[in-house]
Design an enzyme around this catalytic site. Structure first.
Site, mmCIF file in Angstrom:
data_model
loop_
_atom_site.group_PDB
_atom_site.id
_atom_site.type_symbol
_atom_site.label_atom_id
_atom_site.label_comp_id
_atom_site.label_asym_id
_atom_site.label_seq_id
_atom_site.Cartn_x
_atom_site.Cartn_y
_atom_site.Cartn_z
ATOM 1 N N LYS A 110 0.836 -1.206 0.000
ATOM 2 C CA LYS A 110 0.000 0.000 0.000
ATOM 3 C C LYS A 110 0.870 1.254 0.000
ATOM 4 O O LYS A 110 1.769 1.405 0.829
ATOM 5 C CB LYS A 110 -0.876 0.019 1.258
ATOM 6 C CG LYS A 110 -2.238 -0.596 1.072
ATOM 7 C CD LYS A 110 -2.998 -0.611 2.369
ATOM 8 C CE LYS A 110 -4.281 0.167 2.273
ATOM 9 N NZ LYS A 110 -5.127 -0.037 3.454
ATOM 10 N N LEU A 111 0.581 2.130 -0.932
ATOM 11 C CA LEU A 111 1.311 3.391 -1.069
ATOM 12 C C LEU A 111 0.326 4.548 -1.094
ATOM 13 O O LEU A 111 -0.767 4.430 -1.657
ATOM 14 C CB LEU A 111 2.105 3.400 -2.389
ATOM 15 C CG LEU A 111 3.126 2.271 -2.606
ATOM 16 C CD1 LEU A 111 3.539 2.230 -4.071
ATOM 17 C CD2 LEU A 111 4.348 2.481 -1.723
#
Length: 306
Positions: A110-111
């Site tokens: 997740k970014l």
């Protein structure tokens, strides 16, 4: 909750990990993470950073024992404007998963959906085969840039968009179909399907079951146990409100966003600007709290050599 509702995938974020790490049931994971940080050595700061990464992976590995699909693990929100830093941290998380026998095919990194985060996602997908989940996504510009970057999945937020409109406008309640968060995800879904983007749209951050039902037909939805419990009590036939066929008939036009255009279009959306920065600050604050907790644990545990 996972055992009860049996989802395909599961997602974590710094706030959820912080809450879980404070539960007695998960003390062993915290102890193992701290011992790992100490074992690697280095400065106190490095030990805590390594322990923090390890804790995220240990929680992810526990979740993967209970689901058939993938788990999302978040890169530190404090790296949200550091493309190379995010790439390095993502690769480190994948290596840590490999150490506990979990392949990268079962992980979504997740970014934050900043310009830098989206470009980090582009590199991780194309050069390293690491699947990414772009989070804190509020604007159409963010969604377009993610599609162009070829990331695996996006998590456009619904509830937090509604929160902003309720807090900043005169209208305090919305019918599900008129909910600004629902409308945002609907537009993104239609755009992706009309122009054949493979990126998965996973609606996230729901406040009520009405929002969920209004997005029936979306690729994926990530739903909290509380709302799953409410949905399980309902016995109604749902007709998909989103479909590829309808999306292909909609009148959206294809656009291309380089960095300058992205920053301008995103900046034009006051809600998205405020919610993205607020989300990054909140996740970063929880990361700091988690590190403080690990620092206390580090001083309590004996050194591995003792």
């Amino acid at each position: 909750a996972i055992d009860e509702y049996k989802p395909l995938d599961a997602t974590t974020n710094p706030s959820l990990i912080l809450a879980a790490a404070q539960m007695p049931a998960y003390q062993k994971l915290v102890d193992d993470a701290v011992a790992y940080g100490k074992k690697l050595g280095g400065s106190e700061e490095e030990q805590i950073k390594n322990a923090s990464d390890k804790l995220f992976v240990l929680f992810g590995a526990e979740i993967l024992k209970r689901i058939p699909g993938r788990v999302s693990t978040e890169v530190d929100a404090r790296l949200s404007f550091d493309k190379e830093g995010m790439i390095q941290r993502a690769r480190r998380l994948i290596d840590l998963y490999k150490e506990v026998g979990v392949g990268k095919d079962r992980i979504l990194i997740k970014l934050s959906s900043t310009w830098e985060g989206i470009q980090a996602g582009r590199v991780l997908e194309a050069e390293y085969g690491i699947h990414c989940n772009m989070t804190l996504l509020f604007s159409f510009a963010q969604a377009v840039a993610c599609a162009e970057a070829g990331v695996t999945l996006i998590s456009p937020f619904v509830g937090r968009i509604l929160d902003w409109y309720v807090a900043n406008g005169d209208k305090k309640t919305y019918e599900p179909s008129e909910d600004p968060g629902v409308k945002s995800v609907t537009k993104i879904y239609n755009y992706y399907k009309k122009f054949g983007y493979k990126t998965i749209v996973m609606g996230a951050s729901f406040r009520n079951t009405g929002q969920i039902k209004a997005l029936t037909g979306c690729d994926y939805l990530t739903i909290s146990p509380k709302l799953l419990a409410e949905l399980s009590k309902e016995h109604v036939k749902l007709t998909p409100t989103l479909s590829v066929k309808e999306a292909q008939a909609c009148d959206l036009e294809k656009i291309h966003l380089d960095e300058k255009a992205f920053r301008w279009h995103h900046n034009e959306d006051q809600m998205a600007v405020e919610k993205l920065s607020d989300g990054i600050r909140r996740f970063a604050a929880d990361a700091v709290k988690l590190e403080r907790m690990l620092k206390v644990e580090t001083t309590l545990l004996p050194h591995p050599g003792v």
